[in-house]
Design an enzyme around this catalytic site. Structure first.
Site, PDB file in Angstrom:
ATOM      1  CE  LYS A 156      -2.189  -1.691   3.602  1.00  0.00           C
ATOM      2  NZ  LYS A 156      -3.092  -2.105   4.671  1.00  0.00           N
ATOM      3  CG  ASP A 185      -6.553  -4.654   8.115  1.00  0.00           C
ATOM      4  OD1 ASP A 185      -6.094  -5.758   7.777  1.00  0.00           O
ATOM      5  OD2 ASP A 185      -6.684  -3.704   7.319  1.00  0.00           O
TER       6      ASP A 185
HETATM    7  C1  BGC Z   1      -2.036  -5.961   3.509  1.00  0.00           C
HETATM    8  C2  BGC Z   1      -2.925  -6.753   4.447  1.00  0.00           C
HETATM    9  C3  BGC Z   1      -4.071  -5.906   4.934  1.00  0.00           C
HETATM   10  C4  BGC Z   1      -4.827  -5.304   3.754  1.00  0.00           C
HETATM   11  C5  BGC Z   1      -5.997  -4.445   4.170  1.00  0.00           C
HETATM   12  C6  BGC Z   1      -2.879  -5.320   2.410  1.00  0.00           C
HETATM   13  O1  BGC Z   1      -2.065  -4.480   1.633  1.00  0.00           O
HETATM   14  O2  BGC Z   1      -1.057  -6.785   2.916  1.00  0.00           O
HETATM   15  O3  BGC Z   1      -2.174  -7.245   5.533  1.00  0.00           O
HETATM   16  O4  BGC Z   1      -4.939  -6.709   5.698  1.00  0.00           O
HETATM   17  O5  BGC Z   1      -3.924  -4.541   2.974  1.00  0.00           O
HETATM   18  O6  BGC Z   1      -5.609  -3.387   4.974  1.00  0.00           O
END
Ligand code: BGC
Length: 496
Positions: free
Chosen positions: A196, A231
Site C-alpha cells: 500500500k 486488520d
Molecule cells: C495488507 C494486508 C491488509 C490489507 C488491508 C494489504 O495491503 O497486505 O495485511 O490486511 O492490505 O488493509
C-alpha cells in the site's frame, strides 16, 4: 538495511507515449481525432474487464486451491495463509481498560475501550486518528515507530476517569498491523514486506512488536502489547464478539485482504505444534493472488511502474488505492488518440494517482442529465475544462468497467473462501447462517462496487446457498477487535 524508496511510483513514461503532443502542457494536439476515436478503447476495455461467470468460477476455484497449498506449506501458494495464533476469540466476559493501535494506511488510529463483561459489554470507547506524513511512510523504521509511539503517548495522557485501570496492572494494547507479517506468536511477528505505498527502510525481517516496544520505551511509555493482529483478524474478532455466526472478514479499502476461521487439524503446516482440534484464524493475504485474473495493458503498466512490480496483483485489481489510477491510465490513452477532453491534453491527467477512487465514486453517483458533478471533478482534478457530455459519459463507462471488474473479482474471492470452508466440513457454511464481516472505505462508500461484489457472490453460490450468507458491514471493527483480542490474551485474564 534496504535503502529508502523515495517515490512510490516511477515517473510516468507519458512523455514518450504522447505521439505528436508535448507532454504535460496544454497544447493543441495536431493529431486530435473526434471523441469517437476513443470508442474502440472502451469496447476493448469492457470486453477484457467483463469478468463473466466462467472467469469468476475459475478465480474462485483457483483461490480455494491456492488456500489449500498455502495451508500445506509456507511458500507453496501465492496466498501466504498466515496463522494468526488466535486460539480463543473474545467471549464477552472480558473486563477492564484496553488500548488498540491501528496502523494500516495513511492514518493510524489509537483507541481505548472500557469493557464491562457479559452484561455491559463495551462501556465506553474513545479514539483519535493521526495522519502519517508521506516522508514518514518512506523514512526509517525508528522514525515511523517513534511517530506512532508519540501519538499513542499523547492519547494515553488524555485518559479521563471514565476509564479505570485496576491497581497494579499495566495498560495492555492490541496492535493492528495491516501488512503481511509472519506471525510467530499472538504477540510477535515479522514483517514480510510493506504494501500500500509504504516503503519504510529496515523493517522487513524485523519483529514489529519489538520495534513498537523500543519506540514506546524511548517515549517512556510503559504498556504491554498483548496481541498483534492483522486488520482482517481484528475485524473478525470484533464482529464475532457481537455475532458468533461470523466466520470470515474481508477488508476492501486502500488495500484488501480476507481472513477466516479454520480448524487446526486441517492446517498441515501447523501439525508440528500438536494443537489438537481447535479453531483458529487464518490471515489469507489474498492481495497476493494472481492466478487467472482478467488483466489489461493498463494493469500491467501500472504494476510495472509500482514499487512492488509483480506483487499484490489481486490487490492492484480490486482495491481502493489502485482503481482510480487504472481509470486514469485508460483516459490517458483515450486522450492520446482522440479529442476526448478537447483539443489539448489536460496537463494534470499525466500525474500518476491524481485521479483517486473516491473521485470515481463521486462521479458514479451523478444522476443528473448533464453530469454536472462529473464535469466539475474532471475540471478540478485533471484540469479537463472542455469535457463534452459525450466525454463525461465515456469517463463514467470507463470507471464502471474497472469498478465492476473489481467488485466481481472480490465477490469471487469471497465465494472461493466460503466454498473451501464448506468443502472441508459439510454444512459448516451453507447448512446454517454464516456472516461475512466487511470493512474498508471502498466497501463502505462505493454502492456500485458493493452491489457488483454481492451479485458475483450470488451468481457463484446460486440462490439456495447464498441464502445462508449474510454480508455485513462491521464499521471500524478492527480497532475494537484488536482491543478485544488484547483482553482475550491479557496476562490478567484469570482475574476477569
Ligand atoms: C495488507 C494486508 C491488509 C490489507 C488491508 C494489504 O495491503 O497486505 O495485511 O490486511 O492490505 O488493509
Amino acid at each position: 538495511m534496504s535503502a529508502a524508496v523515495t517515490s512510490p511510483i516511477a515517473a510516468t513514461s507519458f512523455a514518450q507515449q504522447r505521439r505528436g503532443c508535448r507532454a504535460g502542457s496544454a497544447v493543441r494536439c495536431s493529431a486530435a481525432a473526434p471523441t469517437s476515436a476513443a470508442a474502440p478503447i472502451l469496447a476493448d476495455l469492457r470486453l477484457q474487464c467483463a469478468a463473466p461467470l466462467p472467469v469468476l468460477r475459475r478465480v474462485a476455484d483457483a483461490m480455494a486451491a491456492d488456500m489449500r497449498a498455502g495451508l500445506a506449506a509456507d511458500g507453496a501458494g501465492e496466498l501466504k495463509m498466515i496463522p494468526s495464533h488466535v486460539y480463543s476469540l473474545p467471549t464477552g466476559n472480558e473486563t477492564g481498560l484496553f488500548y488498540a493501535l491501528d496502523l494500516g494506511g495513511t492514518n493510524f488510529r489509537v483507541l481505548r475501550v472500557q469493557l464491562g463483561g457479559k452484561d455491559k459489554r463495551v462501556v465506553d470507547t474513545e479514539f483519535e486518528q493521526v495522519s502519517i506524513p508521506k516522508e514518514i511512510m518512506r523514512g526509517t523504521t525508528e522514525e515511523l515507530f517513534d511517530f506512532i509511539a508519540m501519538g499513542l503517548s499523547r492519547f494515553v495522557a488524555t485518559e479521563s476517569d471514565k476509564f479505570h485501570l485496576p491497581q497494579g496492572r499495566k495498560r495492555e494494547i492490541g496492535f493492528t498491523f495491516s501488512f503481511p507479517v509472519k506471525q510467530t506468536s499472538i504477540d510477535s511477528g515479522i514483517l514480510i514486506k510493506w504494501t500500500k505505498g509504504f516503503a519504510v527502510s529496515g523493517t522487513a525481517g524485523k519483529d514489529v512488536v519489538a520495534c513498537l516496544n523500543a519506540a514506546m520505551e524511548r517515549q517512556g511509555l510503559d504498556m504491554r502489547v498483548s496481541a498483534l493482529v492483522n486488520d482482517t483478524v481484528g475485524t473478525l474478532a470484533g464482529a464475532h464478539y457481537w455475532d458468533d455466526d461470523t466466520m470470515v472478514a474481508v477488508i476492501l479499502g486502500t488495500g484488501t485482504n480476507a481472513c477466516y476461521i479454520e480448524q487446526t487439524e486441517t492446517i498441515p503446516k501447523l501439525q508440528h505444534l500438536v494443537l489438537g482440534t481447535r479453531n483458529t484464524i487464518i490471515n489469507t493475504e489474498w492481495g497476493a493472488f494472481s492466478d487467472g485474473l482478467p488483466l489489461t495493458e493498463f494493469d500491467r503498466e501500472m504494476d510495472g511502474e509500482s514499487i512492488n512490480p509483480g506483487e499484490q496483483i489481486f490487490e492492484k485489481t480490486i482495491s481502493g488505492m489502485y482503481l482510480g489510477e487504472i481509470v486514469r491510465r485508460v483516459l490517458v490513452k483515450m486522450a492520446q488518440v482522440s479529442d476526448l477532453f478537447g483539443h489539448s491534453f489536460p496537463k494534470k491527467l499525466a500525474e500518476p494517482f491524481v485521479l483517486r477512487t473516491p473521485h470515481l465514486c463521486a462521479m458514479q453517483q451523478d444522476n443528473s442529465d448533464n453530469l454536472g458533478e462529473v464535469e466539475s471533478i474532471l475540471n478540478d482534478i485533471i484540469g479537463a475544462s472542455q469535457a463534452s457530455l459525450e466525454a463525461r459519459k465515456t469517463v463514467i463507462q470507463v470507471s464502471d468497467s474497472i469498478i465492476r471488474r473489481g467488485g466481481r473479482l472480490a465477490g469471487a474471492g469471497i465465494a472461493g473462501i466460503l466454498e473451501k470452508m464448506e468443502n472441508e466440513s459439510k454444512g459448516q457454511i451453507f447448512g446454517r447462517r454464516t456472516v461475512v464481516a466487511m470493512d474498508g472505505g471502498l466497501y463502505e462508500n462505493y454502492p456500485q462496487y458493493r452491489e457488483y461484489m454481492k451479485e458475483a457472490v450470488v451468481e457463484l453460490l446460486g440462490p439456495e446457498q447464498s441464502k445462508h450468507i449474510a454480508i455485513e458491514h462491521t464499521k471500524d471493527g478492527s480497532g475494537i477487535g484488536a482491543a478485544l483480542l488484547a483482553a482475550a490474551n491479557s496476562k490478567y485474564a484469570a482475574q476477569f
